[in-house]
Design a protein around this motif. Structure first.
Motif, mmCIF file in Angstrom:
data_model
loop_
_atom_site.group_PDB
_atom_site.id
_atom_site.type_symbol
_atom_site.label_atom_id
_atom_site.label_comp_id
_atom_site.label_asym_id
_atom_site.label_seq_id
_atom_site.Cartn_x
_atom_site.Cartn_y
_atom_site.Cartn_z
ATOM 1 N N LEU A 16 0.861 -1.186 0.000
ATOM 2 C CA LEU A 16 0.000 0.000 0.000
ATOM 3 C C LEU A 16 0.891 1.227 0.000
ATOM 4 O O LEU A 16 1.846 1.307 0.775
ATOM 5 C CB LEU A 16 -0.896 0.024 1.239
ATOM 6 C CG LEU A 16 -1.869 -1.125 1.438
ATOM 7 C CD1 LEU A 16 -2.630 -0.946 2.741
ATOM 8 C CD2 LEU A 16 -2.827 -1.245 0.277
ATOM 9 N N ASP A 17 0.571 2.173 -0.861
ATOM 10 C CA ASP A 17 1.357 3.399 -0.933
ATOM 11 C C ASP A 17 0.391 4.582 -0.929
ATOM 12 O O ASP A 17 -0.582 4.605 -1.684
ATOM 13 C CB ASP A 17 2.203 3.413 -2.206
ATOM 14 C CG ASP A 17 3.144 4.601 -2.267
ATOM 15 O OD1 ASP A 17 3.673 4.998 -1.200
ATOM 16 O OD2 ASP A 17 3.348 5.137 -3.368
ATOM 17 N N ILE A 18 0.656 5.536 -0.049
ATOM 18 C CA ILE A 18 -0.188 6.728 0.031
ATOM 19 C C ILE A 18 0.678 7.949 -0.244
ATOM 20 O O ILE A 18 1.664 8.193 0.452
ATOM 21 C CB ILE A 18 -0.855 6.866 1.418
ATOM 22 C CG1 ILE A 18 -1.682 5.625 1.725
ATOM 23 C CG2 ILE A 18 -1.704 8.129 1.483
ATOM 24 C CD1 ILE A 18 -2.200 5.554 3.138
ATOM 25 N N ASN A 22 -3.620 9.949 -1.965
ATOM 26 C CA ASN A 22 -4.013 8.974 -2.979
ATOM 27 C C ASN A 22 -3.440 7.622 -2.602
ATOM 28 O O ASN A 22 -2.240 7.486 -2.376
ATOM 29 C CB ASN A 22 -3.517 9.375 -4.367
ATOM 30 C CG ASN A 22 -4.225 10.596 -4.892
ATOM 31 O OD1 ASN A 22 -5.437 10.709 -4.789
ATOM 32 N ND2 ASN A 22 -3.455 11.529 -5.442
ATOM 33 N N LEU A 23 -4.300 6.631 -2.546
ATOM 34 C CA LEU A 23 -3.906 5.277 -2.177
ATOM 35 C C LEU A 23 -3.718 4.439 -3.436
ATOM 36 O O LEU A 23 -4.578 4.414 -4.308
ATOM 37 C CB LEU A 23 -4.982 4.634 -1.291
ATOM 38 C CG LEU A 23 -4.808 3.151 -0.964
ATOM 39 C CD1 LEU A 23 -3.606 2.943 -0.054
ATOM 40 C CD2 LEU A 23 -6.073 2.619 -0.317
#
Length: 124
Positions: A16-18, A22-23
């Motif tokens: 998971l990258d935020i 924005n995910l």
């Protein structure tokens, strides 16, 4: 961040990258191949013939989403009874690992075999 996500009735590790609120969710190549292999088996139960060699992962995911929307729930892999015998301590470890991954021992074995198959076939 690493996270385990349930996609179409099976669990996969993802990243998971935020950024800027924005995910994004990313599956590594190995998990993408495992997802494609999984969907090729599962979609046969719910839709027309799937050709894992020709159909793209995007098309298979699109079909899986349509199936789950139409059935109002999650797909499940066809139940297979594999003809295997293990020493009791190996069987206990397999069941424990499967429980930790919220899957059946058979599904875990299939996934492990799929991963090993992909590894062997890609090393040729």
């Amino acid at each position: 961040m690493k996270y385990n996500i349930n996609l179409f009735g099976n669990n996969f590790d993802c990243e998971l990258d935020i950024q800027d609120d924005n995910l994004t969710i990313a599956l590594n190549q190995e998990n993408q191949k495992a997802l494609k292999s999984y969907l090729s088996r599962v979609l046969l139960k719910y839709t027309e013939f799937i050709d894992a060699e020709k159909d793209s992962l995007e098309l298979m995911i699109s079909k899986a989403i349509q199936v789950e929307k139409s059935m109002g729930g999650r797909m499940s892999e066809p139940k297979l009874k594999l003809p295997y015998e293990f020493a009791p301590e190996v069987k206990e470890k397999l069941i424990e690992c499967a429980d930790l991954q919220d899957t059946s021992a058979t599904q875990l074995l299939i996934r492990l075999i799929d991963q090993k198959y992909q590894e062997v076939m890609n090393n040729d």
